[in-house]
Design a protein around this motif. Structure first.
Motif, short mmCIF file in Angstrom:
data_model
loop_
_atom_site.label_atom_id
_atom_site.label_comp_id
_atom_site.label_asym_id
_atom_site.label_seq_id
_atom_site.Cartn_x
_atom_site.Cartn_y
_atom_site.Cartn_z
N ALA A 1 40.34 46.83 42.65
CA ALA A 1 39.80 46.61 43.90
C ALA A 1 38.51 45.80 43.55
N VAL A 2 37.82 46.05 42.41
CA VAL A 2 36.80 45.00 42.10
C VAL A 2 37.16 44.14 41.77
N GLN A 3 38.36 43.68 41.11
CA GLN A 3 38.78 42.14 40.88
C GLN A 3 38.99 41.53 42.26
N PHE A 4 39.74 42.19 43.26
CA PHE A 4 39.76 41.69 44.51
C PHE A 4 38.43 41.16 45.19
N LEU A 5 37.51 42.07 44.69
CA LEU A 5 36.07 41.78 45.31
C LEU A 5 35.64 40.44 44.53
N GLU A 6 35.93 40.30 43.53
CA GLU A 6 35.47 38.79 42.63
C GLU A 6 36.28 37.73 43.54
N PHE A 7 37.48 37.80 43.85
CA PHE A 7 38.23 36.76 44.64
C PHE A 7 37.38 36.34 45.89
N PHE A 8 37.02 37.33 46.59
CA PHE A 8 36.20 36.95 47.73
C PHE A 8 34.86 36.35 47.57
N TYR A 9 34.34 36.90 46.29
CA TYR A 9 33.09 36.11 45.96
C TYR A 9 33.34 34.80 45.49
N PRO B 1 35.78 37.34 35.04
CA PRO B 1 36.70 35.97 34.62
C PRO B 1 37.48 35.77 36.14
N VAL B 2 37.61 36.70 36.85
CA VAL B 2 38.22 36.56 38.19
C VAL B 2 37.51 35.76 39.28
N TRP B 3 36.12 35.60 39.12
CA TRP B 3 35.39 35.01 39.83
C TRP B 3 35.43 33.45 39.49
N THR B 4 35.54 32.86 38.10
CA THR B 4 35.91 31.72 37.57
C THR B 4 37.04 30.91 38.06
N TYR B 5 38.17 31.87 37.88
CA TYR B 5 39.53 31.38 38.32
C TYR B 5 39.70 31.26 39.73
N SER B 6 38.82 32.07 40.49
CA SER B 6 39.09 31.91 42.03
C SER B 6 38.50 30.50 42.51
N TYR B 7 37.31 30.60 41.81
CA TYR B 7 36.28 29.50 42.20
C TYR B 7 37.06 27.85 41.97
N LEU B 8 37.81 27.97 40.93
CA LEU B 8 38.31 26.71 40.32
C LEU B 8 39.54 26.62 41.39
#
Length: 493
Positions: free
Chosen positions: A119-127, A71-78
């Motif tokens: 750390a992996v959640q932070f990774l999803e933010f960069f993605y 879900p972190v990717w979705t929030y970051s993308y938006l």
């Protein structure tokens, strides 16, 4: 930001664009951008991401991966989409292309060495940064080449990413199934390929103009309004068969081949407030069209569901057939769905039909097929059925989104198409964020994968029902109007 090395190629391209040697004016930047897109898409580890995160390298649980990390990717993308949309144009594309390459390098470096949930959640933010900045890749080339080359260079850039993604998926499958390579090694290859792409991006010429913030004045625009024929240097008018909406003629001719020093003299001072007001005015005008609104609504709704399905498809496959107990073919399935989808897109480009009348009904029927594919994927717990349903799902979506893109792009200038594309994607991400927050996130319902896919199937079924009712109403109204037109001559006599 555009140093001497970045500025000179643009000047040479500008001069060549109106001369007999116009072939080189667009070939170099297009070739570099296609090389960037290709290497950026060669990620053999991506089809096996869920397996990698659940495996011994990261040792994360299914709940952590599906309900807390993805879900972190979705929030970051938006959160990043709108500021990136403005920054891309304001910074003139190249810096944002470099930002995309850097963010993907950080993503895959952390995928190799980062440990733990945070750390992996932070990774999803960069993605998410890498995904949001994708707009720079697809819009950069429009600031470099002439308008009469838009269709050609767009096909080249999209084909480069398509071929790159296919090569990555096939090579990943072969290296895992045949050569027995570890998923860690696949991530090393992905990081290497992205690093090559990042290095290639540095050689892209720096654009001297952009669609919204850095444009030439009206005097310069009128001086360059005619498109130059690159073969003989003579001015030619627009093709008479090209249809445009009334009052939009001037906006469709974007001057891209003027001398750099002239542009610098005529370029107006950037007024962010004015640009935002112009965007708002264009937004209201674009969505005042019923046809535009119809296709845009379907685009936003379906893209929301599409993102959710492809984000969690690997998780569904992992539950249907755990990868630690048998061989999986995620890479082959991704490659097959991409190639078959490309064939469907090519075929639909040669189909001539009245989308204005039958478009909504077609959207309804195909959306129902998408719902059926997702439903079968969820209920029939057989990996090969899941794979086949996923391929059907992607083919239909790629086919429909191509039709929707064509319908929306008709009568739109490049600026307004970029605006509509950004707005539709933003709405899709808002809907996806709400769906993720309610259905997936642990702060919401935190449902399991199978229940999620049942909801996604119902979601597409609801889209199908809405467009079926709307389509039938539109057809009945069209036939009623036609009957009234046929009755008028006798009555008038």
């Amino acid at each position: 930001m555009a140093g001497p090395r970045g500025g000179r190629p643009a000047r040479r391209s500008a001069r060549a664009g109106s001369g007999s040697g116009g072939g080189c004016c667009w070939a170099l930047p297009t070739g570099l951008l296609c090389a960037y897109g290709f290497f950026c898409s060669v990620r053999p580890s991506e089809p096996f991401l869920t397996r990698y995160l659940l495996g011994p390298h990261k040792n994360l649980s299914e709940t952590q991966v599906f309900n807390e990390i993805y879900p972190v990717w979705t929030y970051s993308y938006l959160a990043l989409l709108f500021p990136v949309f403005l920054a891309t144009d304001y910074l003139r594309y190249k810096p944002v292309v470099l930002l995309q390459g850097l963010s993907l390098i950080i993503t895959w470096f952390m995928l190799l060495y980062a440990q733990g949930l945070r750390a992996v959640q932070f990774l999803e933010f960069f993605y998410g940064i890498g995904t949001a900045t994708d707009i720079a890749y697809y819009s950069y080339i429009y600031s470099i080449v002439d308008i009469n080359l838009y269709q050609k260079v767009t096909s080249y850039c999209r084909s480069a990413t398509l071929v790159g993604y296919t090569v990555g998926s096939v090579s990943g499958q072969v290296l895992v199934s045949v050569a027995g390579w570890s998923l860690f090694s696949l991530n090393v290859i992905s990081l290497t390929s992205i690093s090559i792409a990042f290095g290639t991006a540095w050689f892209l010429p720096m654009p001297q103009k952009s669609l919204f913030f850095h444009h030439v004045s009206s005097q310069q625009l009128s001086w360059e309004m005619k498109v130059m024929d690159c073969k003989n240097g003579s001015a030619v008018q627009d093709h008479p068969n090209v249809q445009r909406a009334p009052g939009w003629e001037d906006e469709t001719k974007v001057p891209l081949n003027g001398e750099c020093h002239s542009v610098e003299k005529q370029e107006q001072k950037v007024d962010i407030v004015k640009v935002l007001k112009d965007l708002w005015r264009d937004f209201l005008q674009c969505y005042s069209s019923q046809t535009m609104l119809c296709w845009s609504v379907w685009w936003a709704l379906s893209t929301c569901g599409y993102f959710q399905v492809i984000n969690y498809a690997q998780g569904l496959w992992e539950l249907v057939l755990p990868s630690h107990s048998t061989e999986i073919y995620n890479g082959a399935v991704e490659a097959a769905s991409t190639l078959l989808g490309a064939v469907a897109v090519f075929v639909v480009g040669h189909i001539k039909t009245s989308w204005a009348m039958w478009g909504e009904v077609a959207l309804a029927l195909f959306s129902f097929l998408i719902a059926a594919a997702v439903y079968v994927m969820d209920t029939v717990h057989n990996i090969w059925v899941c794979y086949a349903s996923y391929v059907v799902f992607r083919i239909i979506y790629m086919l429909l989104i191509t039709i929707a893109t064509f319908q929306i792009a008709t009568n739109l200038s490049v600026e307004r198409y970029a605006l509509v594309f950004g707005v539709n994607t933003f709405i899709a991400l808002v809907l996806q964020t709400l769906l993720t927050l309610i259905v997936v996130d642990t702060s919401g319902l935190g449902l399991d994968i199978f229940t999620q896919f049942m909801i996604y199937a119902s979601y597409f079924a609801a889209i199908s029902l809405v467009f079926l009712v709307s389509g039938i109403y539109s057809i009945m109204r069209a036939y009623r109007r036609q009957e009234q037109m046929q009755r008028r001559p006798p009555e008038s006599q």
